[in-house]
Scaffold this motif. Sequence first.
Motif, PDB file in Angstrom:
ATOM      1  N   UNK A 213     -25.752  -8.763   0.798  1.00 40.76           N
ATOM      2  CA  UNK A 213     -26.921  -7.883   0.837  1.00 40.76           C
ATOM      3  C   UNK A 213     -27.314  -7.378  -0.543  1.00 40.76           C
ATOM      4  N   UNK A 214     -26.324  -7.189  -1.416  1.00 34.47           N
ATOM      5  CA  UNK A 214     -26.651  -6.658  -2.738  1.00 34.47           C
ATOM      6  C   UNK A 214     -25.427  -6.720  -3.636  1.00 34.47           C
ATOM      7  N   UNK A 215     -25.668  -6.539  -4.906  1.00 31.41           N
ATOM      8  CA  UNK A 215     -24.618  -6.317  -5.898  1.00 31.41           C
ATOM      9  C   UNK A 215     -25.068  -5.110  -6.706  1.00 31.41           C
ATOM     10  N   UNK A 216     -24.301  -4.031  -6.626  1.00 25.97           N
ATOM     11  CA  UNK A 216     -24.639  -2.796  -7.323  1.00 25.97           C
ATOM     12  C   UNK A 216     -23.762  -2.625  -8.552  1.00 25.97           C
ATOM     13  N   UNK A 217     -24.365  -2.165  -9.627  1.00 25.22           N
ATOM     14  CA  UNK A 217     -23.615  -1.787 -10.823  1.00 25.22           C
ATOM     15  C   UNK A 217     -23.707  -0.268 -10.940  1.00 25.22           C
ATOM     16  N   UNK A 218     -22.551   0.385 -10.938  1.00 24.83           N
ATOM     17  CA  UNK A 218     -22.486   1.844 -10.960  1.00 24.83           C
ATOM     18  C   UNK A 218     -22.273   2.329 -12.388  1.00 24.83           C
ATOM     19  N   UNK A 219     -23.127   3.242 -12.826  1.00 22.20           N
ATOM     20  CA  UNK A 219     -22.959   3.881 -14.124  1.00 22.20           C
ATOM     21  C   UNK A 219     -22.677   5.362 -13.937  1.00 22.20           C
ATOM     22  N   UNK A 220     -22.983   6.141 -14.940  1.00 14.30           N
ATOM     23  CA  UNK A 220     -22.765   7.583 -14.857  1.00 14.30           C
ATOM     24  C   UNK A 220     -23.940   8.239 -14.144  1.00 14.30           C
ATOM     25  N   UNK A 221     -23.753   8.532 -12.857  1.00 12.09           N
ATOM     26  CA  UNK A 221     -24.784   9.204 -12.084  1.00 12.09           C
ATOM     27  C   UNK A 221     -25.993   8.350 -11.756  1.00 12.09           C
ATOM     28  N   UNK A 222     -25.934   7.058 -11.997  1.00 13.97           N
ATOM     29  CA  UNK A 222     -27.043   6.165 -11.677  1.00 13.97           C
ATOM     30  C   UNK A 222     -26.504   4.771 -11.401  1.00 13.97           C
ATOM     31  N   UNK A 223     -27.354   3.921 -10.857  1.00 21.06           N
ATOM     32  CA  UNK A 223     -26.906   2.582 -10.502  1.00 21.06           C
ATOM     33  C   UNK A 223     -28.070   1.607 -10.621  1.00 21.06           C
ATOM     34  N   UNK A 224     -27.725   0.330 -10.607  1.00 23.29           N
ATOM     35  CA  UNK A 224     -28.733  -0.730 -10.595  1.00 23.29           C
ATOM     36  C   UNK A 224     -28.431  -1.657  -9.429  1.00 23.29           C
ATOM     37  N   UNK A 225     -29.458  -1.975  -8.652  1.00 23.75           N
ATOM     38  CA  UNK A 225     -29.365  -2.975  -7.594  1.00 23.75           C
ATOM     39  C   UNK A 225     -29.865  -4.298  -8.155  1.00 23.75           C
ATOM     40  N   UNK A 226     -28.966  -5.283  -8.247  1.00 19.83           N
ATOM     41  CA  UNK A 226     -29.390  -6.578  -8.768  1.00 19.83           C
ATOM     42  C   UNK A 226     -30.380  -7.257  -7.828  1.00 19.83           C
ATOM     43  N   UNK A 227     -30.255  -6.993  -6.531  1.00 23.06           N
ATOM     44  CA  UNK A 227     -31.200  -7.606  -5.592  1.00 23.06           C
ATOM     45  C   UNK A 227     -32.601  -7.045  -5.798  1.00 23.06           C
ATOM     46  N   UNK A 228     -32.703  -5.728  -5.975  1.00 21.50           N
ATOM     47  CA  UNK A 228     -34.014  -5.123  -6.199  1.00 21.50           C
ATOM     48  C   UNK A 228     -34.667  -5.665  -7.463  1.00 21.50           C
TER      49      UNK A 228
END
Length: 234
Positions: A213-228
Amino acid sequence: MNQSAREGYRIADLDQSQRPRERLERLGAGALTDAELLAILIRTGIPGENAVQVGQRLLNKLDGLRGIHQAAFEDVCQEKGIGPAKAAQIKAAIELGRRMAQESPRELPTIHSPQDAANYVMYEMSALQQEELRVMILDTRNHVLKIEQVYKGSLDSSQVRIGELFRTAVKRMAKAIIVVHNHPSGDPTPSPDDIAITRAIVQAGKLLDIEVLDHLVIGQGRFVSLKERGLGFG
């Protein structure tokens, strides 16, 4: 020096409307700043600083709550106006928050969006000092069945064994997974390796009939959805 200065600045010396405990009672804990919440634990200040100011200095020195959580107990103790007793209270309060975030809910959480998935792991994974890759295993209704750590340490597309990511999902006959990993730097911008790994995972999922469904990268208080962002899912 007067008696108040010798004893340290007290919360009681603040105007009643500005006292953290009274503000918490009136407005709820969510209305308080991090420094005000720490001040409730610290209780008294030192000459020249009230408890809120001591809390703010601690946050500035150790780079926020995440930094306090990661700092050695001795380092927190050494901060002026803290000491072992207050350091223990602060460390205990942060640890209780961490454990609450990890408690198993009475009902299986349901993932409706990338934000839901990120919220479920953000508190813990944003504080990790090493890179970790985890797999969120979902049933047909997108209930979270399990979150499994698969890799720990720097991720390299040449080292990640894609089959390892699907092993538990296959055993549990899961219909979907979400891959999550963190960037200890705090910047969740996907790297070329992140995109390459995602592409390989998506292809493997198609062969196994398990949707990624997705691959998320978690940072400091934020994230990126590779699918989005359309990275690795094309």
